[in-house]
Design a protein around this motif. Structure first.
Motif, PDB file in Angstrom:
ATOM      1  N   ILE A   1       1.026  -1.140   0.025  1.00  0.00           N
ATOM      2  CA  ILE A   1      -0.030  -0.371  -0.098  1.00  0.00           C
ATOM      3  C   ILE A   1       0.860   1.108  -0.167  1.00  0.00           C
ATOM      4  O   ILE A   1       1.063   1.769  -0.668  1.00  0.00           O
ATOM      5  CB  ILE A   1      -1.159   0.012   1.455  1.00  0.00           C
ATOM      6  CG1 ILE A   1      -1.799  -1.342   0.658  1.00  0.00           C
ATOM      7  CG2 ILE A   1      -1.452   1.369   1.154  1.00  0.00           C
ATOM      8  CD1 ILE A   1      -2.904  -1.202   2.366  1.00  0.00           C
ATOM      9  N   GLU A   2       1.728   0.958   0.897  1.00  0.00           N
ATOM     10  CA  GLU A   2       3.309   2.150   0.530  1.00  0.00           C
ATOM     11  C   GLU A   2       3.574   2.568  -0.406  1.00  0.00           C
ATOM     12  O   GLU A   2       3.651   3.640  -0.623  1.00  0.00           O
ATOM     13  CB  GLU A   2       4.027   1.763   1.328  1.00  0.00           C
ATOM     14  CG  GLU A   2       4.779   3.190   2.213  1.00  0.00           C
ATOM     15  CD  GLU A   2       6.115   2.915   3.413  1.00  0.00           C
ATOM     16  OE1 GLU A   2       6.839   3.813   3.186  1.00  0.00           O
ATOM     17  OE2 GLU A   2       5.213   2.194   4.033  1.00  0.00           O
ATOM     18  N   ALA A   3       4.349   1.565  -0.897  1.00  0.00           N
ATOM     19  CA  ALA A   3       4.595   1.876  -2.293  1.00  0.00           C
ATOM     20  C   ALA A   3       3.216   1.922  -3.247  1.00  0.00           C
ATOM     21  O   ALA A   3       4.083   2.379  -4.438  1.00  0.00           O
ATOM     22  CB  ALA A   3       4.860   0.504  -3.181  1.00  0.00           C
ATOM     23  N   ASN A   4       2.228   1.947  -3.409  1.00  0.00           N
ATOM     24  CA  ASN A   4       1.436   2.256  -4.575  1.00  0.00           C
ATOM     25  C   ASN A   4       1.175   4.018  -3.620  1.00  0.00           C
ATOM     26  O   ASN A   4       0.217   4.328  -4.757  1.00  0.00           O
ATOM     27  CB  ASN A   4       0.304   1.423  -4.055  1.00  0.00           C
ATOM     28  CG  ASN A   4       0.222   0.084  -4.604  1.00  0.00           C
ATOM     29  OD1 ASN A   4       1.129  -0.206  -5.013  1.00  0.00           O
ATOM     30  ND2 ASN A   4      -0.148  -1.001  -4.498  1.00  0.00           N
ATOM     31  N   GLY A   5       1.838   4.232  -3.121  1.00  0.00           N
ATOM     32  CA  GLY A   5       1.015   5.633  -3.063  1.00  0.00           C
ATOM     33  C   GLY A   5       0.627   5.974  -1.869  1.00  0.00           C
ATOM     34  O   GLY A   5      -0.067   7.031  -1.343  1.00  0.00           O
ATOM     35  N   GLY A   6      -0.023   4.951  -1.385  1.00  0.00           N
ATOM     36  CA  GLY A   6      -0.634   5.609   0.083  1.00  0.00           C
ATOM     37  C   GLY A   6      -2.463   5.675  -0.207  1.00  0.00           C
ATOM     38  O   GLY A   6      -2.267   4.999  -1.214  1.00  0.00           O
ATOM     39  N   HIS A  11      -4.556   0.362  -7.919  1.00  0.00           N
ATOM     40  CA  HIS A  11      -3.313  -0.636  -8.072  1.00  0.00           C
ATOM     41  C   HIS A  11      -4.579  -1.834  -7.562  1.00  0.00           C
ATOM     42  O   HIS A  11      -5.416  -1.434  -6.584  1.00  0.00           O
ATOM     43  CB  HIS A  11      -2.644  -0.104  -7.136  1.00  0.00           C
ATOM     44  CG  HIS A  11      -1.673   1.260  -7.216  1.00  0.00           C
ATOM     45  ND1 HIS A  11      -2.053   2.318  -6.741  1.00  0.00           N
ATOM     46  CD2 HIS A  11      -0.308   0.342  -7.902  1.00  0.00           C
ATOM     47  CE1 HIS A  11      -1.612   2.671  -8.048  1.00  0.00           C
ATOM     48  NE2 HIS A  11      -0.449   2.223  -8.415  1.00  0.00           N
ATOM     49  N   TYR A  12      -4.180  -2.998  -8.157  1.00  0.00           N
ATOM     50  CA  TYR A  12      -4.950  -4.090  -8.338  1.00  0.00           C
ATOM     51  C   TYR A  12      -4.097  -5.405  -6.665  1.00  0.00           C
ATOM     52  O   TYR A  12      -3.280  -5.351  -7.894  1.00  0.00           O
ATOM     53  CB  TYR A  12      -5.612  -4.674  -8.922  1.00  0.00           C
ATOM     54  CG  TYR A  12      -6.543  -6.317  -8.465  1.00  0.00           C
ATOM     55  CD1 TYR A  12      -8.018  -6.258  -8.225  1.00  0.00           C
ATOM     56  CD2 TYR A  12      -6.048  -6.688  -8.836  1.00  0.00           C
ATOM     57  CE1 TYR A  12      -8.589  -6.507  -8.045  1.00  0.00           C
ATOM     58  CE2 TYR A  12      -7.153  -8.213  -8.839  1.00  0.00           C
ATOM     59  CZ  TYR A  12      -8.318  -8.045  -9.013  1.00  0.00           C
ATOM     60  OH  TYR A  12      -9.055  -9.080  -8.079  1.00  0.00           O
ATOM     61  N   ILE A  13      -4.405  -5.981  -5.819  1.00  0.00           N
ATOM     62  CA  ILE A  13      -3.454  -7.131  -4.894  1.00  0.00           C
ATOM     63  C   ILE A  13      -5.306  -7.991  -4.615  1.00  0.00           C
ATOM     64  O   ILE A  13      -5.444  -7.489  -3.775  1.00  0.00           O
ATOM     65  CB  ILE A  13      -2.961  -5.939  -3.468  1.00  0.00           C
ATOM     66  CG1 ILE A  13      -2.237  -4.855  -3.818  1.00  0.00           C
ATOM     67  CG2 ILE A  13      -2.271  -7.364  -2.915  1.00  0.00           C
ATOM     68  CD1 ILE A  13      -1.904  -4.193  -2.664  1.00  0.00           C
ATOM     69  N   ALA A  14      -4.177  -9.171  -4.824  1.00  0.00           N
ATOM     70  CA  ALA A  14      -4.914 -10.568  -4.601  1.00  0.00           C
ATOM     71  C   ALA A  14      -4.562 -11.326  -3.923  1.00  0.00           C
ATOM     72  O   ALA A  14      -2.924 -11.648  -4.105  1.00  0.00           O
ATOM     73  CB  ALA A  14      -5.212 -10.969  -6.290  1.00  0.00           C
ATOM     74  N   VAL A  15      -4.396 -11.626  -3.486  1.00  0.00           N
ATOM     75  CA  VAL A  15      -4.413 -12.787  -2.008  1.00  0.00           C
ATOM     76  C   VAL A  15      -4.232 -13.946  -2.475  1.00  0.00           C
ATOM     77  O   VAL A  15      -5.607 -14.087  -2.686  1.00  0.00           O
ATOM     78  CB  VAL A  15      -4.162 -12.079  -0.530  1.00  0.00           C
ATOM     79  CG1 VAL A  15      -3.706 -13.128   0.520  1.00  0.00           C
ATOM     80  CG2 VAL A  15      -4.493 -10.763  -0.081  1.00  0.00           C
ATOM     81  N   ALA A  19      -0.853  -4.303 -10.638  1.00  0.00           N
ATOM     82  CA  ALA A  19      -1.258  -5.821 -10.070  1.00  0.00           C
ATOM     83  C   ALA A  19      -0.395  -6.212  -9.426  1.00  0.00           C
ATOM     84  O   ALA A  19       0.973  -6.888 -10.297  1.00  0.00           O
ATOM     85  CB  ALA A  19      -2.414  -6.718 -11.609  1.00  0.00           C
ATOM     86  N   THR A  20      -0.477  -7.082  -7.788  1.00  0.00           N
ATOM     87  CA  THR A  20       0.703  -7.254  -7.309  1.00  0.00           C
ATOM     88  C   THR A  20      -0.125  -9.137  -7.299  1.00  0.00           C
ATOM     89  O   THR A  20      -1.835  -9.131  -6.316  1.00  0.00           O
ATOM     90  CB  THR A  20       0.334  -6.778  -6.473  1.00  0.00           C
ATOM     91  OG1 THR A  20       1.463  -5.771  -7.188  1.00  0.00           O
ATOM     92  CG2 THR A  20       2.012  -7.922  -5.301  1.00  0.00           C
TER      93      THR A  20
END
Length: 224
Positions: A78-83, A158-162, A219-220
């Motif tokens: 989240i921080e790397a995405n700019g918060g 930004h999209y994060i999929a766990v 995407a991550t």
């Protein structure tokens, strides 16, 4: 003319054009028979390596983590995405893994469709849990449900999929077989099933690839 007779006339015309008799009794194929065994026997570790390789080609970062440090991993991303604002699905696994984000919306049925869409539009990062993941294509599979609408996957930048390792399979036919078993068992299935392979991209103009045209810029996948 009724719908039924329209259907029969349509099918009869196709059969005639193909130069063959109409088939009225077709045996349903066994899904497993349609899956080519091109890789042989694969372990879960093999699937992880296939996923990593494919994600390189679809501009998607794969990070390996574990339940103990999952919160820290997501906070760093989240921080790397700019918060900014985070939006999550209402998946019970967020609570199960003890995840919490200070500046976050949750997609929830009680908020209503319009409010959820506006929240998704304002979010910088979306975080979801994949219902399934396909190693061969680097794809996450997610159902649309009251706690997880379609816009959640496409509106944030930004999209994060766990991805839980046990939910990793080789390809789409295996995911389809799993949904088919649920339907045959009478279980409810989401109003739509989305297959998402990395960030949005298009090469429609002069065959030049542009990422983030109609969806997330980045995407991550976080593999636990």
């Amino acid at each position: 003319m009724t719908v039924s007779s329209n259907k029969e006339a349509f099918l009869n015309t196709i059969a005639s054009k193909l130069g063959r008799e109409r088939k009225t009794h077709v045996q349903r194929p066994v899904i497993q028979d349609l899956i080519p065994d091109s890789y042989g026997q694969l372990t879960n570790d093999d699937l992880v390596e296939i996923l990593k390789e494919q994600c390189f080609f679809i501009h998607t970062q794969v990070i390996e983590s574990n339940p103990e440090i999952l919160q820290r991993t997501l906070d760093d991303l989240i921080e790397a995405n700019g918060g900014g604002i985070v939006m999550t699905s209402g998946d019970s696994r967020f609570e199960g893994y003890g995840l919490a984000f200070p500046e976050a919306f949750v997609w929830e049925e009680a908020a209503g469709r319009e409010a959820n869409i506006k929240r998704a539009e304002s979010a910088n990062t979306a975080i979801i849990f994949a219902d399934c993941a396909l190693a061969e294509s680097g794809t996450v599979v997610v159902e649309s449900r009251p706690d997880q609408g379609r816009s959640l996957h496409f509106l944030p930048a930004h999209y994060i999929a766990v991805i839980e390792r046990q939910r990793l399979v080789l390809r789409s036919t295996q995911a389809a077989a799993a949904f088919n078993r649920r339907i045959q068992a009478g279980e409810p299935v989401g109003s739509s099933i989305n297959f998402i392979s990395g960030p949005s991209n298009s090469a429609d103009i002069e065959m030049k690839l542009v990422v983030g045209v109609h969806g997330p810029l980045r995407a991550t996948y976080v593999l636990i």
